[in-house]
Design a protein around this motif. Structure first.
Motif, PDB file in Angstrom:
ATOM      1  N   PRO A 531       0.815  -1.219   0.000  1.00 23.21           N
ATOM      2  CA  PRO A 531       0.000   0.000   0.000  1.00 23.21           C
ATOM      3  C   PRO A 531       0.846   1.266   0.000  1.00 23.21           C
ATOM      4  O   PRO A 531       1.980   1.281   0.489  1.00 23.21           O
ATOM      5  N   THR A 532       0.285   2.323  -0.563  1.00 29.25           N
ATOM      6  CA  THR A 532       0.865   3.655  -0.477  1.00 29.25           C
ATOM      7  C   THR A 532       0.259   4.339   0.737  1.00 29.25           C
ATOM      8  O   THR A 532      -0.954   4.578   0.783  1.00 29.25           O
ATOM      9  N   LEU A 533       1.078   4.628   1.741  1.00 33.32           N
ATOM     10  CA  LEU A 533       0.578   5.258   2.957  1.00 33.32           C
ATOM     11  C   LEU A 533       0.448   6.767   2.762  1.00 33.32           C
ATOM     12  O   LEU A 533       1.165   7.370   1.955  1.00 33.32           O
ATOM     13  N   GLY A 534      -0.462   7.368   3.512  1.00 29.78           N
ATOM     14  CA  GLY A 534      -0.650   8.809   3.429  1.00 29.78           C
ATOM     15  C   GLY A 534       0.623   9.557   3.756  1.00 29.78           C
ATOM     16  O   GLY A 534       1.296   9.263   4.752  1.00 29.78           O
ATOM     17  N   ALA A 535       0.968  10.552   2.932  1.00 27.08           N
ATOM     18  CA  ALA A 535       2.232  11.276   3.074  1.00 27.08           C
ATOM     19  C   ALA A 535       2.140  12.446   4.038  1.00 27.08           C
ATOM     20  O   ALA A 535       3.167  13.004   4.432  1.00 27.08           O
ATOM     21  N   THR A 536       0.935  12.864   4.389  1.00 26.13           N
ATOM     22  CA  THR A 536       0.751  13.960   5.334  1.00 26.13           C
ATOM     23  C   THR A 536      -0.262  13.533   6.383  1.00 26.13           C
ATOM     24  O   THR A 536      -0.904  12.490   6.260  1.00 26.13           O
ATOM     25  N   ALA A 537      -0.412  14.353   7.399  1.00 23.02           N
ATOM     26  CA  ALA A 537      -1.424  14.126   8.424  1.00 23.02           C
ATOM     27  C   ALA A 537      -2.164  15.433   8.648  1.00 23.02           C
ATOM     28  O   ALA A 537      -1.692  16.506   8.268  1.00 23.02           O
ATOM     29  N   SER A 538      -3.343  15.351   9.256  1.00 23.19           N
ATOM     30  CA  SER A 538      -4.079  16.575   9.560  1.00 23.19           C
ATOM     31  C   SER A 538      -4.695  16.479  10.941  1.00 23.19           C
ATOM     32  O   SER A 538      -4.939  15.387  11.460  1.00 23.19           O
ATOM     33  N   GLN A 539      -4.942  17.642  11.522  1.00 22.46           N
ATOM     34  CA  GLN A 539      -5.522  17.714  12.857  1.00 22.46           C
ATOM     35  C   GLN A 539      -6.489  18.892  12.910  1.00 22.46           C
ATOM     36  O   GLN A 539      -6.146  19.996  12.481  1.00 22.46           O
ATOM     37  N   THR A 540      -7.678  18.650  13.430  1.00 21.54           N
ATOM     38  CA  THR A 540      -8.672  19.706  13.598  1.00 21.54           C
ATOM     39  C   THR A 540      -9.021  19.810  15.075  1.00 21.54           C
ATOM     40  O   THR A 540      -9.454  18.826  15.686  1.00 21.54           O
ATOM     41  N   VAL A 541      -8.823  20.990  15.647  1.00 18.62           N
ATOM     42  CA  VAL A 541      -9.101  21.241  17.058  1.00 18.62           C
ATOM     43  C   VAL A 541     -10.423  21.991  17.170  1.00 18.62           C
ATOM     44  O   VAL A 541     -10.662  22.959  16.435  1.00 18.62           O
ATOM     45  N   VAL A 542     -11.285  21.549  18.081  1.00 21.00           N
ATOM     46  CA  VAL A 542     -12.603  22.165  18.260  1.00 21.00           C
ATOM     47  C   VAL A 542     -12.514  23.256  19.327  1.00 21.00           C
ATOM     48  O   VAL A 542     -12.088  23.001  20.463  1.00 21.00           O
ATOM     49  N   ASN A 543     -12.929  24.470  18.951  1.00 20.72           N
ATOM     50  CA  ASN A 543     -12.911  25.617  19.857  1.00 20.72           C
ATOM     51  C   ASN A 543     -14.330  26.052  20.202  1.00 20.72           C
ATOM     52  O   ASN A 543     -15.305  25.608  19.583  1.00 20.72           O
ATOM     53  N   GLU A 544     -14.434  26.950  21.166  1.00 24.76           N
ATOM     54  CA  GLU A 544     -15.736  27.508  21.520  1.00 24.76           C
ATOM     55  C   GLU A 544     -16.306  28.296  20.348  1.00 24.76           C
ATOM     56  O   GLU A 544     -15.569  28.846  19.526  1.00 24.76           O
ATOM     57  N   ALA A 545     -17.637  28.359  20.288  1.00 24.93           N
ATOM     58  CA  ALA A 545     -18.287  29.157  19.249  1.00 24.93           C
ATOM     59  C   ALA A 545     -18.012  30.630  19.497  1.00 24.93           C
ATOM     60  O   ALA A 545     -18.016  31.100  20.637  1.00 24.93           O
ATOM     61  N   ARG A 546     -17.740  31.360  18.428  1.00 18.80           N
ATOM     62  CA  ARG A 546     -17.493  32.792  18.548  1.00 18.80           C
ATOM     63  C   ARG A 546     -18.815  33.541  18.514  1.00 18.80           C
ATOM     64  O   ARG A 546     -19.734  33.168  17.788  1.00 18.80           O
ATOM     65  N   ARG A 547     -18.899  34.598  19.297  1.00 15.92           N
ATOM     66  CA  ARG A 547     -20.102  35.431  19.317  1.00 15.92           C
ATOM     67  C   ARG A 547     -19.853  36.671  18.474  1.00 15.92           C
ATOM     68  O   ARG A 547     -18.842  37.358  18.639  1.00 15.92           O
ATOM     69  N   TYR A 548     -20.754  36.941  17.564  1.00 12.06           N
ATOM     70  CA  TYR A 548     -20.598  38.083  16.667  1.00 12.06           C
ATOM     71  C   TYR A 548     -21.689  39.110  16.953  1.00 12.06           C
ATOM     72  O   TYR A 548     -22.862  38.766  17.125  1.00 12.06           O
ATOM     73  N   LEU A 549     -21.317  40.390  16.988  1.00 14.92           N
ATOM     74  CA  LEU A 549     -22.306  41.454  17.130  1.00 14.92           C
ATOM     75  C   LEU A 549     -23.072  41.601  15.826  1.00 14.92           C
ATOM     76  O   LEU A 549     -22.496  41.491  14.740  1.00 14.92           O
ATOM     77  N   PRO A 550     -24.374  41.843  15.895  1.00 14.23           N
ATOM     78  CA  PRO A 550     -25.141  42.017  14.654  1.00 14.23           C
ATOM     79  C   PRO A 550     -24.722  43.286  13.928  1.00 14.23           C
ATOM     80  O   PRO A 550     -24.312  44.273  14.543  1.00 14.23           O
ATOM     81  N   LEU A 551     -24.804  43.239  12.607  1.00 13.34           N
ATOM     82  CA  LEU A 551     -24.527  44.428  11.808  1.00 13.34           C
ATOM     83  C   LEU A 551     -25.727  45.371  11.893  1.00 13.34           C
ATOM     84  O   LEU A 551     -26.878  44.956  11.762  1.00 13.34           O
ATOM     85  N   ILE A 552     -25.460  46.623  12.120  1.00 12.52           N
ATOM     86  CA  ILE A 552     -26.529  47.618  12.227  1.00 12.52           C
ATOM     87  C   ILE A 552     -26.383  48.606  11.082  1.00 12.52           C
ATOM     88  O   ILE A 552     -25.347  49.264  10.945  1.00 12.52           O
ATOM     89  N   ALA A 553     -27.404  48.676  10.253  1.00 15.35           N
ATOM     90  CA  ALA A 553     -27.364  49.598   9.116  1.00 15.35           C
ATOM     91  C   ALA A 553     -27.582  51.023   9.590  1.00 15.35           C
ATOM     92  O   ALA A 553     -28.372  51.278  10.499  1.00 15.35           O
ATOM     93  N   ARG A 554     -26.874  51.938   8.985  1.00 16.47           N
ATOM     94  CA  ARG A 554     -27.057  53.348   9.330  1.00 16.47           C
ATOM     95  C   ARG A 554     -27.700  54.077   8.161  1.00 16.47           C
ATOM     96  O   ARG A 554     -27.393  53.796   7.024  1.00 16.47           O
TER      97      ARG A 554
END
Length: 554
Positions: A531-554
């Motif tokens: 077999p041809t083994l995978g040449a790279t690896a990957s990692q995904t870290v789970v973080n807290e959800a970000r809170r965004y302020l609503p956009l207010i039109a002027r």
């Protein structure tokens, strides 16, 4: 006053190092991902006197604190063993865009494992930087080694002897090795730089196992060590250039230089080190102001699907089209400290290849091509090349160089031969994912399978089985044209033409905050072939959800 982390980030920007990249994946297939120089994870603090020869490389412009960006070792230079003027480290710590940094830009911290206790007299100026002239950066860097000559000898109580080829039994597979440095303590799930250097024990990994994990890219100049297959102990960002040490009798010897790896302490991918013994002759020549010569050979580079320009970062892969001309290039370097008056360079034609042209004034006495050169200055590199064609795969024969400096003759027989695949498949497999995601989100895990083979016979006409181990507890939402069987994601590809590629993927739901989704064990297999083994690896870290302020039109 800057924080230590700010200083380290400043240093990384200054020296173009790849520390603090939280993932070992790249942005696009046509631009292969950077492999990450590793540093100590899973270790314990170094006690005073443990490794008196351990040094850190510092940014000389930052004087209010000691921010180590790479490691190194004071090696035995033939002077009394308590002192040395020479530091052995990694080339990639000292090269920016192909240029070596100025000696005045760095200092060497010696004799102090605790960065909070550094005294001015423990910071030492550098007089000279000697990077191996044939250092090549790529997927698997070659000749990743450099020497620093300090402005004056440093007495730290003891120095580290350099391993030679005769010491091979002391760094054989399965032998315990010691690592130490100020690198990141986390396996790229975040950044935790210690004030006190850390140490750990890893095992030397056999060449075949390690080479399979790194896409068959490693040669006689590499040495692997880690905790296989589980990971958990390794070098990481900040430890690059530091020593891999093994026991010889009642002392330790320098067996490897921290060079690169996929992630830090990730399963299935051991750390890769520059094999010190390969360079024992070079180290001796530089320290003792003697002549030395070296030569490497490169074949035709692979071309990514949809691209026109060969990729030199994958110089370990050599493919060509049947009957089409391609070039082998010898790079000859004066790796010593004296002018080489005359050089004789030889290369043996690959069996089954037809010679088309000899460049740079060479002559042939079948099957050997010979070139001559004169007056090669220290550090200077010259190239000699020849052009061949073939209808089936070929392997280069012996090559080398003999040089004369004054009354001294020096030689080099180069590295391993090159096999250029013609009309033959050459699979290459890698994976990609975001390095960070928010809790509850869905992200994609992609796999790219490429066939770098060229020619009508390079196509794969039988099914290719691709499998990837899924981490426990992973929430797989969907899989593209595949299936989940037990703890594996599986795909079957009906075939793949030479120069072709295919993307595979699955959607993953992020788990709890702090959880990690890591892909390190995956492969592609044609029938019962290896077999041809995978040449790279990957990692995904789970973080807290970000809170965004609503956009207010002027």
């Amino acid at each position: 006053m800057h924080t230590r982390l700010q200083h380290i980030i400043l240093i990384i920007g200054l020296f173009s190092l790849s520390g603090f990249v939280l993932s070992a994946i790249g942005a696009r297939a046509a631009e292969p991902p950077s492999t990450i120089p590793p540093n100590v994870v899973g270790g314990t603090p170094v006690a005073p006197g443990d490794y008196p020869w351990l040094v850190g490389l510092l940014n000389a412009s930052v004087q209010d604190e000691a921010a180590v960006f790479c490691g190194g070792a004071l090696i035995d230079d033939g002077a009394p063993t308590a002192s040395s003027q020479w530091v052995l480290t990694a080339a990639h710590c000292l090269v920016i865009n192909g240029e070596v940094v100025s000696p005045s830009a760095i200092e060497v911290l010696a004799g102090q494992p605790d960065l909070t206790q550094v005294q001015p007299e423990q910071r030492h100026p550098v007089a000279d930087i000697i990077v191996h002239p044939l250092y090549i950066y790529g997927y698997a860097p070659v000749n990743d080694i450099a020497l620093l000559r300090l402005a004056a000898p440093v007495n730290v109580g003891n120095t580290l002897p350099v391993a030679t080829p005769a010491d091979a039994a002391f760094f054989a597979p399965g032998v315990d090795a010691q690592i130490a440095g100020w690198g990141n303590l986390l396996p790229q799930t975040g950044v935790q730089q210690p004030d006190i250097a850390h140490k750990a024990v890893v095992k030397i990994v056999d060449d075949a196992t390690c080479n399979a994990r790194y896409d068959r890219a490693l040669g006689s100049e590499h040495l692997c060590a880690g905790n296989m297959p589980d990971g958990g102990v390794d070098t990481c960002q900040g430890d690059s250039g530091g020593p891999l040490m093994v026991v010889k009798g009642s002392t330790l010897i320098h067996a490897g230089i921290v060079s690169f790896g996929q992630g830090c302490a990730w399963p299935h991918f051991p750390g890769v080190y520059a094999r010190t013994a390969t360079y024992a002759g070079w180290i001796n020549a530089v320290i003792n102001d003697q002549p030395h010569v070296d030569v490497i050979q490169e074949g035709p580079y692979p071309i990514w699907p949809g691209e026109d320009v060969p990729d030199p970062t994958l110089f370990h892969i050599s493919t060509a089209a049947p009957g089409e001309p391609f070039t082998y290039t010898l790079r000859v370097a004066n790796t010593g400290m004296q002018v080489l008056d005359t050089l004789t360079i030889t290369a043996t034609l690959p069996g089954g290849a037809s010679l088309i042209a000899i460049n740079d004034g060479g002559i042939v006495a079948d099957p050997v091509i010979t070139w001559t050169a004169t007056d090669l200055a220290p550090g200077e590199v010259i190239e000699r090349s020849y052009v061949v064609s073939a209808t089936t795969s070929v392997t280069t024969g012996p090559y080398g160089v003999m040089a004369i400096s004054g009354s001294t003759t020096v030689t080099s027989s180069g590295r391993l031969p090159i096999t250029t695949l013609i009309n033959t498949p050459r699979l290459h497999l890698r994976t990609f994912a975001e390095s960070e995601v928010e809790v509850g989100s869905v992200f994609g895990q992609l796999f790219l399978l490429v066939n770098f083979g060229q020619g009508n016979g390079a196509g794969v006409t039988t099914p290719i089985d691709v499998r990837a181990k899924i981490p426990p507890g992973a929430g797989i939402v969907a899989i593209n044209s595949g299936s989940i069987v037990g703890d594996e994601a599986r795909w079957q590809i009906s075939g793949l033409s030479g120069g072709g590629s295919v993307f595979l993927g699955m959607d993953v739901r992020a788990g709890a905050v702090g959880s990690v989704f890591r892909i390190t064990d995956y492969r592609a297999q044609i029938g019962s072939a290896t077999p041809t083994l995978g040449a790279t690896a990957s990692q995904t870290v789970v973080n807290e959800a970000r809170r965004y302020l609503p956009l207010i039109a002027r």
